[in-house]
Design an enzyme around this catalytic site. Sequence first.
Site, PDB file in Angstrom:
ATOM      1  N   ARG A 101       0.772  -1.320   0.033  1.00 11.31           N
ATOM      2  CA  ARG A 101      -0.119   0.023  -0.169  1.00 11.31           C
ATOM      3  C   ARG A 101       0.947   1.138  -0.081  1.00 11.31           C
ATOM      4  NH1 ARG A 101      -3.224  -2.481  -2.102  1.00 11.31           N
ATOM      5  NH2 ARG A 101      -5.182  -3.412  -1.198  1.00 11.31           N
TER       6      ARG A 101
ATOM      7  N   HIS B 265      -8.127  -2.809  -9.055  1.00  7.26           N
ATOM      8  CA  HIS B 265      -7.078  -2.141  -9.946  1.00  7.26           C
ATOM      9  C   HIS B 265      -7.485  -2.020 -11.110  1.00  7.26           C
ATOM     10  CE1 HIS B 265      -2.965  -2.644  -8.369  1.00  7.26           C
ATOM     11  NE2 HIS B 265      -3.733  -2.972  -7.393  1.00  7.26           N
TER      12      HIS B 265
END
Length: 171
Positions: A16, A54
């Site tokens: 992240r 994504h």
Amino acid sequence: MPSELPHLTLVLGGARSGKSRHAEALIEALPAPWTYVATAQAWDEEMRERIALHRARRPSGWETVDAPLELPEAIAAHAGRPILGDCLTLWLTNLILAERDTAAAGAALLAACERACAPLVLVSNEVGLGIVPDNALARRFRDEAGRLHQALAARASSVVFMVAGLPMQVK
């Protein structure tokens, strides 16, 4: 962001850290179409959701190629257009779990990178900054990831380390 992307860029960082978004932005600075070579496998609902997020955030112009084991082959097949390979540590995990020859696969990846005719950005997790893993499989994974990163970084024109969404130019 550079107006011209180097032949090979390696984007490393922790979980992240903004690696994928940064890599996407690098490729999207070039004219489309772009190829996104994805190595993730949707083994559970949480991973299916990550993959969907994504894909949803990418604008049109992206072709997604799923290559959980065949990353070098996918790069070679699309070598004439900008490629984003995400993520090397997932690819390495897939290879280890499939009991593939990781050294040969790494050599094939390096060769595919050398032959690419358009900019190539590879994303990977830096896993060597934490404690030494307590089991042999995790230590093998960490060591193999470190060796792969070193080999790619030696050949890359650009290496970026992501920290809290901020790109730090290493090379």
